[in-house]
Design an enzyme around this catalytic site. Structure first.
Site, PDB file in Angstrom:
ATOM      1  CG  ASP A 160       0.197   4.242   9.555  1.00 58.44           C
ATOM      2  OD1 ASP A 160      -0.410   4.495   8.497  1.00 58.44           O
ATOM      3  OD2 ASP A 160       0.112   3.156  10.148  1.00 58.44           O
ATOM      4  CG  ASP A 174      -2.896  -1.499   6.517  1.00 57.59           C
ATOM      5  OD1 ASP A 174      -1.669  -1.275   6.506  1.00 57.59           O
ATOM      6  OD2 ASP A 174      -3.709  -0.785   7.134  1.00 57.59           O
TER       7      ASP A 174
END
Length: 718
Positions: A451, A518
């Site tokens: 990430d 997301d």
């Protein structure tokens, strides 16, 4: 021995040549003064094309590197100047307008053009490579052959556009809404898309596409450009009243970021270029085929993922996580991913980043009990990292505050309670390498979700007086990931950056998956996935079935709509399965079976997107390489103004072959009044067959459905 400029070719040259029709190619014509060759034509080759004809019709378009010295009054491809001393006074601004002379042109695995400007003390090499799938990639390398430092401001690939190209398409976005298309007429002036975020970006241009008026998924001549770089970048289209349009891009360098010492070389990022006479889908096919040729392209069927982030967030309880694993295994899930929250001090997002040790308070026996349980249930185990980030509340930051990107002697603004480590410092990369390598060696880990949850603010190198460091930092990221890949060749890697914030063709040389967004709301995902496939092949695109109520929007959608949306990527689940009832679990198991049945087709075929006469009914799918099978979707995103659903066209099949159309997945239900029509369980036209030409032009009759439903149709040659 010939002098520079005497070796200019005598006739136009097409590269690649010869090549199959539809291949992206360019024609280089000689410059009469011995300068760099002129790109006199760029496009998709047709059967009748030859270099002489295209060069004559195209005329002089633009130099391989546009130079002010050759009469180019617009944005030059190379911008920079030399620093030197005149007595005791420093002098800047020398050698700002080079005039390169060609010294050699050779073709081996790629075409290379070599040139020098002996007066300016610069040497240039341009590489052009034809790629699997038919696209091109180009890059320039600049060497300082002088004694004094040369400050490089920009080195960009610039190529000509046909005069018939009058429209531009590129993308913008934000968190949860990546790759939103924007389209406008090509006008005089400079259309410049700069990314200064320090990573590819949620608002990335992704591609700049120019084409003939009205181009769409199936029709029109188009050329697309993509800068393959995970740091700052620029994409550009320029035209004036007196000059043809050009398209291109390169790395965006911050002030003073790149200074070449004597003998040093800078290589620009690869700039990928594809041309298509078959609209946007033809362009996408070229990029997808290139990705499928990469050594890092996933070699095995894409496993069904369960990521537990939206199930547990930071609350890690071994019993609950084991229960999730048991449910997932029973449903047919093949990979289990433990997300953020497993390392020291990480009870929320305010602490712990940088301390890559298992939290002994939460995991007194380490991760072993969970890993072993997951593996015993027949699933792979994956783990989340965010290597480039650090919380001020961490042991790493307390020990090494000088390891954070910064300038001016001040700390950058916090985002998400975190700062960015300076990967231009070798000791920072080495520290991260040691800790991550230790974790990957300690457990049976098959997959890493990598990430990157903030942009780079005031990204200077504190150990080098705060000078800009995005370029060197990006190279440090590549070095860290490449070294870990070499040490752990069995591990697959996902690029995540607050969702789809680091998706580019350079990072795709290294990873097997990207987290598309997301946003797991299925309706929002329809658009995000539709346009991300303009660049990225669907097997890379993480697409998950979320909870019935979206955690991002609060909207609720039927399970079949959520599952069918996830089907056309790398399928997975992001849902607390302990809350799913028996009916939902049975439906999930059915959809997992549907995905496993079709994943080979979905991840090897050509993506097709159909222009719909109804704006709330989208149609898309995948056609197999041999054109004997297709899987198509008709998705109803809202209530339509029309009572009659559009017919489902299927482009790309063999026109003469006959096909049977059958429902894939659950048989459509939810047909609405006033029709109350019966749906034939055999398929849209029952047991009849139809040829590929009719499917492409006329299409299939489809039942009227309620909003937030997807009808899936498989076409099989008979």
């Amino acid at each position: 021995m010939k002098k520079p400029g005497e070796l200019a070719q005598s006739r136009p040259v097409m590269y690649p040549g010869p090549a199959a029709p539809g291949t992206t190619a360019l024609v280089l014509s000689p410059d009469n003064s011995g300068g760099l060759p002129v790109v006199s034509w760029l496009g998709a080759i047709s059967v009748a094309d030859d270099a002489e004809s295209l060069a004559a019709a195209g005329g002089g378009r633009c130099s391989l590197l546009p130079e002010h010295s050759r009469g180019w009054y617009f944005r030059p491809g190379l911008r920079g100047h030399r620093l030197s001393a005149a007595g005791t006074t420093p002098v800047a601004g020398r050698d700002w307008s080079p005039a390169f002379l060609t010294t050699a042109i050779d073709v081996t695995d790629r075409l290379r053009v070599h040139a020098v400007d002996e007066t300016a003390g610069l040497a240039l090499e341009t590489e052009i490579e034809s790629l699997p799938g038919g696209s091109l990639r180009l890059r320039h390398s600049l060497t300082n052959t002088g004694a004094d430092p040369y400050v490089l401001d920009a080195l960009e690939v610039v190529l000509p556009l046909p005069d018939t190209f009058e429209e531009i398409l590129d993308f913008t976005g934000r968190w949860g809404r990546e790759r939103s298309p924007q389209r406008h007429r090509l006008a005089d002036g400079l259309w410049l898309r700069e990314n200064r975020n320090g990573k590819t970006g949620l608002d990335a241009a992704t591609l700049v596409i120019a084409g003939t008026p009205g181009f769409d998924f199936e029709h029109g001549d188009v050329i697309g450009v993509h800068v393959a770089w995970s740091g700052n970048s620029a994409h550009r289209v320029e035209r004036t009243a007196g000059s043809p349009a050009t398209i291109g891009g390169g790395e965006l360098l911050l002030p003073g970021e790149l200074v070449l010492g004597a003998g040093e070389t800078y290589a620009s990022p690869w700039v990928h270029v594809a041309a298509s006479a078959e609209g946007l889908d033809g362009l996408a096919a070229a990029f997808h085929q290139f990705q499928r040729s990469l050594p890092a392209h996933p070699a095995t069927p894409r496993p069904v993922n369960l990521n537990v982030w939206e199930a547990v967030y930071f609350t890690h309880d071994l019993d609950q996580l084991r229960e999730l694993a048991d449910i997932a295994a029973d449903l047919g899930v093949e990979r289990y991913v433990l997300d953020d929250g497993w390392f020291r001090g990480r009870r929320d997002d305010r602490a712990g980043l940088g301390d890559w040790y298992v939290d002994e308070e939460v995991w007194p026996d380490g991760l072993g009990p969970l890993v072993e349980h997951v593996r015993a249930r027949g699933m792979q185990f994956g783990l989340w990292f965010e290597p480039e980030m650090v919380n001020p509340d961490s042991d790493l930051y307390r020990d090494h505050p000088e390891w954070v990107l910064s300038t001016g002697g001040r700390s950058p603004l916090l985002e998400r309670h975190q700062l960015v480590l300076d990967l231009s410092q070798p000791e920072v990369v080495d520290c991260l390498l040691e800790r991550i390598d230790a974790m990957l060696s300690a457990y049976d880990i098959s997959y890493v979700k990598w990430d990157h949850n903030r942009y780079l603010h005031e990204a200077g190198a504190p150990t080098r007086a705060g000078v800009p460091a995005v370029h060197a930092h990006t190279l440090g990221f590549y070095r860290l990931l490449d070294t870990l890949r070499d040490r752990h060749p069995h591990i697959e890697w996902e690029s995540c950056a607050s969702g789809g914030g680091r998706i580019d063709l350079e990072v795709l040389q290294r990873v097997q998956r990207v987290w598309t967004s997301d946003m797991t709301d299925a309706q929002a995902r329809q658009s995000i996935q539709r346009w991300t496939t303009q660049l990225v092949a669907p097997e890379y695109l993480g697409a998950h079935i979320s909870a019935p109520e979206s955690h991002q929007t609060g909207r609720r959608f039927p399970l079949d709509f959520r599952a069918a949306t996830a089907l056309f990527g790398h399928f997975g689940i992001e849902w607390d399965l302990t809350t799913a009832d028996a009916g939902e679990r049975a439906a999930l198991a059915t959809w997992i079976g549907v995905y496993k049945r079709y994943r080979h087709l979905l991840h090897t075929g050509r993506v097709v997107r159909v222009v719909s006469p109804d704006p709330v009914v989208w149609m898309y799918g995948v056609v197999s390489p041999d054109r004997r099978q297709a899987l198509m979707a008709q998705a109803r995103l809202d209530e339509s103004a029309a009572e009659r659903p559009p017919r489902l066209r299927v482009p790309g099949l063999d026109p003469a072959t006959r096909y049977r159309a059958q429902w894939a997945g659950p048989v459509p239900t939810g047909v609405t009044a006033p029709y109350e029509e019966k749906v034939d369980p055999a398929g849209p036209i029952g047991e009849h067959t139809v040829n590929g030409h009719t499917l492409s032009v006329t299409g299939l009759p489809m039942p009227r459905r309620t909003p937030h439903s997807v009808s899936l149709v498989e076409l099989v040659a008979v």
